[in-house]
Design a protein around this motif. Structure first.
Motif, PDB file in Angstrom:
ATOM      1  N   SER A 163       0.719   7.378   0.999  1.00 27.37           N
ATOM      2  CA  SER A 163      -0.553   8.131   0.505  1.00 27.37           C
ATOM      3  C   SER A 163      -1.660   7.346   1.122  1.00 27.37           C
ATOM      4  O   SER A 163      -2.153   7.931   1.554  1.00 27.37           O
ATOM      5  N   ASP A 164      -1.755   6.220   0.646  1.00 24.50           N
ATOM      6  CA  ASP A 164      -2.969   5.068   0.429  1.00 24.50           C
ATOM      7  C   ASP A 164      -2.968   4.494   2.566  1.00 24.50           C
ATOM      8  O   ASP A 164      -3.872   4.214   2.730  1.00 24.50           O
ATOM      9  N   THR A 165      -1.728   5.155   3.134  1.00 25.02           N
ATOM     10  CA  THR A 165      -1.936   4.004   4.786  1.00 25.02           C
ATOM     11  C   THR A 165      -2.698   4.629   5.273  1.00 25.02           C
ATOM     12  O   THR A 165      -2.760   6.298   5.636  1.00 25.02           O
TER      13      THR A 165
ATOM     14  N   MET B  42       1.163  -1.208   0.370  1.00 25.36           N
ATOM     15  CA  MET B  42      -0.123  -0.298   0.297  1.00 25.36           C
ATOM     16  C   MET B  42       0.975   0.862  -0.210  1.00 25.36           C
ATOM     17  O   MET B  42       1.598   1.485   0.857  1.00 25.36           O
TER      18      MET B  42
ATOM     19  N   GLU C  41      -9.032  -2.697   5.322  1.00 21.79           N
ATOM     20  CA  GLU C  41      -8.398  -2.179   4.676  1.00 21.79           C
ATOM     21  C   GLU C  41      -6.869  -2.515   4.365  1.00 21.79           C
ATOM     22  O   GLU C  41      -6.892  -1.716   3.994  1.00 21.79           O
TER      23      GLU C  41
END
Length: 159
Positions: A4-6, A1, A52
């Motif tokens: 920025s998508d963490t 991932m 997630e």
């Protein structure tokens, strides 16, 4: 991932992850108690962490010694450059060998690092001769037996 998508993890999320890393079989009730939540919000957080992709699964750790393969060998593989075997095909072939516990693509002069479970030097010799060196595209291998493991964890949770 990508970074920025963490997902943003708060202290409760991190507590949940630490407890589950130590005991993936813990009941939701006991987990909630350990992290200071009531069961329903705790269950919702675990579900969110799974959705997630922070929690990717649950595993059972096996005692390799009791299963007859107590020795760990680290094998560094170098591939033939003109074998016609793609990296994906090589991974697929190596993954079929049950003795191989882990496969890593590496940088530097070697191509792959393997973690292999065997029964002593004789078991390793059989694995090398009858399995690993039969895989098309393997040029050479170097190996090191693990003499003792001082730390073994499955996860790293940054502070």
């Amino acid at each position: 991932m990508p970074k920025s998508d963490t997902p943003k993890l708060d202290d409760i999320d991190k507590k949940i992850l630490r407890v589950l890393s130590d005991d993936g079989k813990i009941s939701n009730k006991d987990l909630a108690e350990k992290v200071g939540l009531s069961p329903s919000p705790c269950w919702q957080r675990v579900q969110r962490l799974e959705k997630e992709g922070v929690i990717t699964g649950y595993r059972t750790l096996l005692n390799q010694e009791m299963l007859g393969a107590p020795d760990v060998v680290f094998v560094v593989l170098t591939l033939e450059r003109h074998s016609g075997t793609s990296p994906e095909e090589m991974i697929d072939k190596l993954a079929l060998l049950p003795e191989i516990l882990e496969i890593y693509l590496t940088s530097g002069s070697s191509d792959y690092l393997l973690k292999v479970a065997v029964d002593g030097t004789q078991g390793f010799e059989e694995f090398i001769r009858r399995k690993l060196h039969e895989v098309e595209g393997v040029s050479q291998s170097r190996s090191s037996f693990s003499l003792q493991c001082f730390k073994q964890i499955e996860n790293f949770l940054p502070e």
